[in-house]
Design an enzyme around this catalytic site. Structure first.
Site, PDB file in Angstrom:
ATOM      1  N   CYS A  86       0.812  -1.216   0.000  1.00  0.00           N
ATOM      2  CA  CYS A  86       0.000   0.000   0.000  1.00  0.00           C
ATOM      3  C   CYS A  86       0.844   1.264   0.000  1.00  0.00           C
ATOM      4  O   CYS A  86       0.519   2.240  -0.666  1.00  0.00           O
ATOM      5  CB  CYS A  86      -0.923   0.021   1.220  1.00  0.00           C
ATOM      6  SG  CYS A  86      -2.427  -0.936   0.992  1.00  0.00           S
ATOM      7  N   HIS A 363      -5.293   0.547 -10.319  1.00  0.00           N
ATOM      8  CA  HIS A 363      -5.180  -0.643  -9.468  1.00  0.00           C
ATOM      9  C   HIS A 363      -5.783  -1.870 -10.143  1.00  0.00           C
ATOM     10  O   HIS A 363      -5.113  -2.541 -10.900  1.00  0.00           O
ATOM     11  CB  HIS A 363      -5.813  -0.381  -8.112  1.00  0.00           C
ATOM     12  CG  HIS A 363      -5.535  -1.441  -7.100  1.00  0.00           C
ATOM     13  ND1 HIS A 363      -4.253  -1.825  -6.768  1.00  0.00           N
ATOM     14  CD2 HIS A 363      -6.362  -2.223  -6.376  1.00  0.00           C
ATOM     15  CE1 HIS A 363      -4.298  -2.794  -5.872  1.00  0.00           C
ATOM     16  NE2 HIS A 363      -5.569  -3.055  -5.624  1.00  0.00           N
ATOM     17  N   HIS A 405     -12.770  -0.179  -5.740  1.00  0.00           N
ATOM     18  CA  HIS A 405     -12.003  -1.427  -5.746  1.00  0.00           C
ATOM     19  C   HIS A 405     -12.914  -2.544  -6.256  1.00  0.00           C
ATOM     20  O   HIS A 405     -13.579  -3.224  -5.482  1.00  0.00           O
ATOM     21  CB  HIS A 405     -11.473  -1.759  -4.351  1.00  0.00           C
ATOM     22  CG  HIS A 405     -10.466  -2.869  -4.358  1.00  0.00           C
ATOM     23  ND1 HIS A 405     -10.824  -4.202  -4.430  1.00  0.00           N
ATOM     24  CD2 HIS A 405      -9.106  -2.852  -4.329  1.00  0.00           C
ATOM     25  CE1 HIS A 405      -9.739  -4.949  -4.427  1.00  0.00           C
ATOM     26  NE2 HIS A 405      -8.680  -4.152  -4.373  1.00  0.00           N
TER      27      HIS A 405
END
Length: 577
Positions: A86, A363, A405
Site C-alpha cells: 500500500c 489498481h 475497488h
C-alpha cells in the site's frame, strides 16, 4: 477518549493534508484478527526483499529514533511483508499514504505506535489489535518508518534465469487429461498465510490437492486452453501448474522480482497458451515469458514520468494485467504514472506498445461484457478509467465513489440502462453502476447511471454471472465485525429494492473472520465466499445457492489457512464476471 490517541490525532492534524489519515474518534474496540487493506488488496510486500542476500543499509539519520541493526532488519522485513504493497517500497504512497521520514518524525514514536496498533477506519489494519504484531514489533515499526527507506536490490534477467526452474519438461507431460476432474468447475483458492493454493472440486466440494506457492498469492490465471494454471505470490514467485496430471502439480517456477501482483497469458487466436506476462511492484517492470515453461524472454521497465505533472517516478508499479481477446495484446496498468500500456506481443523482438494516459494510482479492473473496453479503478483519484482496446485510446474517465475497488467488477444488462459494469468502494458504502454501451445506449455510456447502497464501506469485491439475477457485494474492510462478516445481495431485476444482508460467517459457524471475494461456479447457480479467519484460527469456504440465497455448503478443513481469492477455472479462462 484515550489520551494517547487524542494526542496522536493532534500530531497528525498538524501535518499537511496530503499526510492526513482518516481516524475514528475512538480507537476500535475490537478488530477481528485478519489483515485489511495492506494485505487484502496489495500488501504483504516482499518476503524475498529481506532474504535476497543483500545487506541493505541501516539508517543513521540523527533525527530518527535509535535502532539496533537487528531491530532495523526486523522492521525492514515486517514492512516488506505487511506494508510495502500500500505505501510503496520507497514509502512514496499509493493506496496508502506516504510515509516519509521527516513527516513520521514529526508525528513521533508514541503516536505512531497508536496508529500501527489500532489502525484506521480508512483501511489501515490494526496490527496490534489483530494480533499480527506483538507489542515489541509495533514499537519497532513505529521507529522503523522514521528511518530513511532502504532500497531493495534490483532483479533483472540474470537473477530471473537463475531462479527459473523447469521441473517437468513439456515432452514429459501428459498428452491428455489423466484425471477425472471436471476441470472447468475446479476452483483455485489462495491460502494466504501458508503460501499455498488449494484446488477444490466444484462438484464434490472436496480439496483435490494443496500446492506450495509464493507468499500470499494475489491471483490465479488460466491459459487459453484451460490446461495450465498460473499463480503469482506477493514475493514475486510464479507457479505454473499442469491440471492434466493425475494429481495437478507445479511444472515450472520463476521469481520475476521481490514484490508482485499480476499475471496473465496470451488469449488471442493463434497464440493459445504460448506466452505469459507478469508484472512486478519491485523492481517496477513487466516480464514476458514462454507460456509452457516460464522461461523469461523479455523484461521491460516501467520507471518514468507521471502522465499529468510529468515528474519522474522511481517506483511506478505494475498493478493489474489482462489479456485481450480481440488483439495479440496485453493490457498493462502502471499504478503511479497513471498509464495503461497496450503491449503487442506478436513480435517480441520489435515490441510495439501503445501508451495511454488514463489516471494515476491505477489498481484493479476487468472487461465490460463486450470485452472491448477495459474498466480500471484509479482508486486514490476516485475514478474508473475506460480504455477502448479496439481503438487503442482512452474512452473516458468516470468519477465514482471513494476509493473504487472492483476486483474484476460485475457486468449485467440493466433493465433501464442496458449493458452496465459496476464497482464497490473501499472508502464508502456505495456501488457505482456505469453504462458501457456507446453503440446502442449512447446517452448512458461512461456515466454512473445508478448508485446502490452497500451494507457498509470497505468493499473489496463485487460479482454477478450472466445466468444470475443477483449481485453480491462484500465489505471485508469494514472495521465493524457484523459488517465485515456479511454481504449484500441485490436483485438485478429490481434495483430500487434494498439489498438483502446475510451474515455468512454466522452461517459457517465462525465467530472471527472477514467474508470476502464472491466467485461463481461454472453453471452460475452457486456463489462461493471466503470466510477469512485468523491464521491460527478457523476459516471456511461458504457456498450459497444463487437462486434461493440459502446456504448450500460449508467447506472446512485444517488445510484451509486464511483462504482469500477463489478463481473458477472456466470463468477465469473466459473472463466471465
Amino acid at each position: 477518549m484515550n489520551t494517547t490517541f487524542r494526542n496522536s490525532l493532534a500530531a497528525l492534524a498538524s501535518l499537511p493534508l496530503a499526510m492526513s489519515v482518516a481516524l475514528a474518534a475512538e480507537p476500535p474496540a475490537s478488530v477481528t484478527p485478519g489483515t485489511p487493506e495492506g494485505t487484502y488488496i496489495q500488501g504483504g510486500g516482499s518476503s524475498l526483499a529481506g532474504k535476497a542476500g543483500a545487506d541493505m543499509y541501516q539508517s543513521v539519520d540523527p533525527d530518527a529514533p535509535p535502532m539496533t541493526k537487528a531491530e532495523f532488519d526486523q522492521g525492514r522485513q515486517i514492512y516488506f511483508d505487511r506494508c510495502a504493497g500500500c505505501h510503496g517500497v520507497l514509502r512514496k504512497g499509493a493506496t496508502g499514504k506516504p510515509l516519509l521520514p521527516k513527516d513520521m518524525q514529526a508525528i513521533g514514536t508514541e503516536s505512531l505506535k497508536v496508529f500501527v496498533h489500532y489502525g484506521t477506519p480508512g483501511g489501515m489494519p490494526g496490527f496490534g489489535t489483530a494480533n499480527e504484531m506483538t507489542e515489541q514489533q509495533v514499537d519497532i515499526m513505529a521507529r522503523y518508518i522514521q528511518q530513511t527507506p532502504p532500497t531493495p536490490p534490483e532483479w533483472g534477467m540474470k537473477e530471473m534465469r537463475e531462479s527459473w526452474k523447469l521441473l517437468v519438461p513439456v515432452d514429459k507431460r501428459p498428452k491428455k487429461q489423466m484425471n477425472k476432474l471436471d476441470l472447468p468447475n475446479l476452483f483455485s483458492v489462495t491460502l494466504r498465510d501458508s503460501g499455498e493454493v488449494a484446488l477444490i472440486d466444484g462438484d464434490s466440494k472436496k480439496i483435490v490437492t494443496v500446492l506450495k506457492t509464493g507468499f500470499a498469492v494475489h491471483i490465479s490465471r488460466m491459459s487459453k486452453s484451460g490446461r495450465y494454471l498460473y499463480t503469482t505470490g506477493r514475493d514475486g514467485l510464479i507457479n505454473l501448474i499442469d491440471l492434466w496430471m493425475e494429481t495437478p502439480q507445479t511444472v515450472a517456477t520463476i521469481r520475476t522480482g521481490s514484490d508482485a501482483r499480476s499475471i496473465d497469458t496470451s488469449k488471442f487466436k493463434g497464440y493459445d497458451d504460448k506466452l505469459a506476462i507478469a508484472g512486478t511492484y519491485w523492481p517496477p517492470a513487466y516480464v514476458l515469458m514462454d507460456g509452457f515453461t516460464l522461461e523469461p524472454l523479455k523484461v521491460m521497465s516501467t520507471r518514468g514520468y507521471t502522465y499529468d505533472e510529468q515528474e519522474y517516478h522511481a517506483e511506478p508499479r505494475v498493478a493489474s494485467i489482462v489479456s485481450s481477446h480481440i488483439k495479440p495484446e496485453f493490457v498493462v496498468n502502471v499504478k503511479e504514472t497513471g498509464k495503461v500500456l497496450l503491449v503487442d506481443y506478436s513480435d517480441l523482438k520489435n515490441l510495439k506498445t501503445t501508451e495511454i494516459e488514463a489516471e494515476r494510482f491505477l489498481h484493479d479492473g476487468g472487461w465490460d461484457s463486450s470485452k472491448r473496453y477495459f474498466m480500471v479503478a484509479a482508486n486514490m483519484r476516485d475514478t474508473v478509467s475506460v480504455v477502448d482496446t479496439k481503438e487503442g485510446k482512452l474512452a473516458a474517465n468516470v468519477k465514482v465513489g471513494s476509493k473504487p475497488h472492483p476486483g474484476r467488477g460485475a457486468n449485467w444488462n440493466d433493465v433501464k440502462y442496458g449493458p452496465v459494469w459496476a464497482t464497490g468502494h473501499l472508502g464508502d458504502d456505495t456501488v457505482a453502476v456505469i453504462g458501457t454501451d456507446p453503440a446502442k445506449h449512447k446517452a448512458n455510456a461512461w456515466k454512473v447511471v445508478r448508485t446502490l447502497k452497500n451494507h457498509g464501506s470497505g468493499s473489496l469485491f463485487i460479482k454477478t454471472h450472466p445466468k444470475s439475477s443477483n449481485l453480491w457485494v462484500d465489505a471485508a474492510l469494514s472495521p465493524e465485525d457484523e459488517i465485515q462478516q456479511s454481504v449484500s445481495v441485490f436483485d438485478l431485476k429490481n434495483l430500487d429494492k434494498p439489498a438483502q444482508v446475510i451474515n455468512l460467517a454466522k452461517l459457517a459457524g465462525i465467530s472471527q473472520g472477514r467474508v470476502a471475494h464472491p466467485e461463481y461456479n461454472r453453471a452460475g447457480d452457486e456463489v462461493w465466499f471466503s470466510v477469512w479467519g485468523p491464521k491460527d484460527g478457523e476459516s471456511a469456504i461458504v457456498v450459497m445457492d444463487d437462486k434461493t440465497r440459502k446456504l448450500k455448503a460449508v467447506i472446512k478443513d485444517k488445510r484451509l489457512v486464511t483462504p482469500t481469492g477463489k478463481f473458477n477455472v472456466y470463468n477465469t479462462q473466459h473472463d466471465v464476471y
